[in-house]
Scaffold this active site. Sequence first.
Site: not given
Ligand code: C5P
Length: 229
Positions: A32, A61-62
Amino acid sequence: MNKKIIVAIDLNNLNKAIKLVKELKNEVFAFKIGHEFFYNFGLDGYHKIYKICPKIFLDLKLHDIPNTVEKGLQAIFKLKPIFTTIHITGGDDMQKVSVLKKNSKTRILGVTVLTSLDKKQILKYYKEKNINTLVKKFSHYAKVNKLNGLVCSPLEIKAVRKEVGREMILVVPGIRLEKKLYNKKDDQKRVLTPTEAIEFGADYLVIGRPITESKNPLKVIRDINKSIQ
Ligand code: C5P
């Protein structure tokens, strides 16, 4: 092996990111790329990662007016990520134009409610006491507007599955490897372990820091893979 992990390469060091992708690519479903990587290394960095592993979830995340999101997505489709994200709260028209006339294989995922928001913040900003009710409502509209999948916290997977069934792709961040690692300092609030999230019905797990900050990322991935088979 059924690969289910998407590693969030939230890094500001390109060489470290490239090394990590080379090391992990055979063990994971995808990588990602989010704000930190993309705004540091741009298209050049994106293409470097794509060349090593073409399965990329471009998570920008637009959230804007429909025309802007539509044109932004058209540019994103040229990069051929497997998934990309929009905020469901951008409204019906914004969601509809995201999937309209789409001649691309990129799946559009709708972000329900960020996994970093706790009950208090959700009450403050969304005026809703029950997180599940809110997430279910957003998921319902995402399904009606024909998005391909959803991003939600592991704690809401069951409620979301009940609402939208099996056909929408469920991508779940907010994963922590052990319960004892849940602490107040962590910005992720609504978290569970990989095994729990898969049991509840997640299709893919987004995991960042527990892997990128580990001394042995490959071992962490292999251990998770074993635990979720
Ligand atoms: O480091 P960590 O495991 O917390 O990373 C989580 C990832 O998931 C980050 O890149 C964050 O942008 C993404 N994310 C999130 N919550 C959401 C959507 C995406 O934590 N609702």
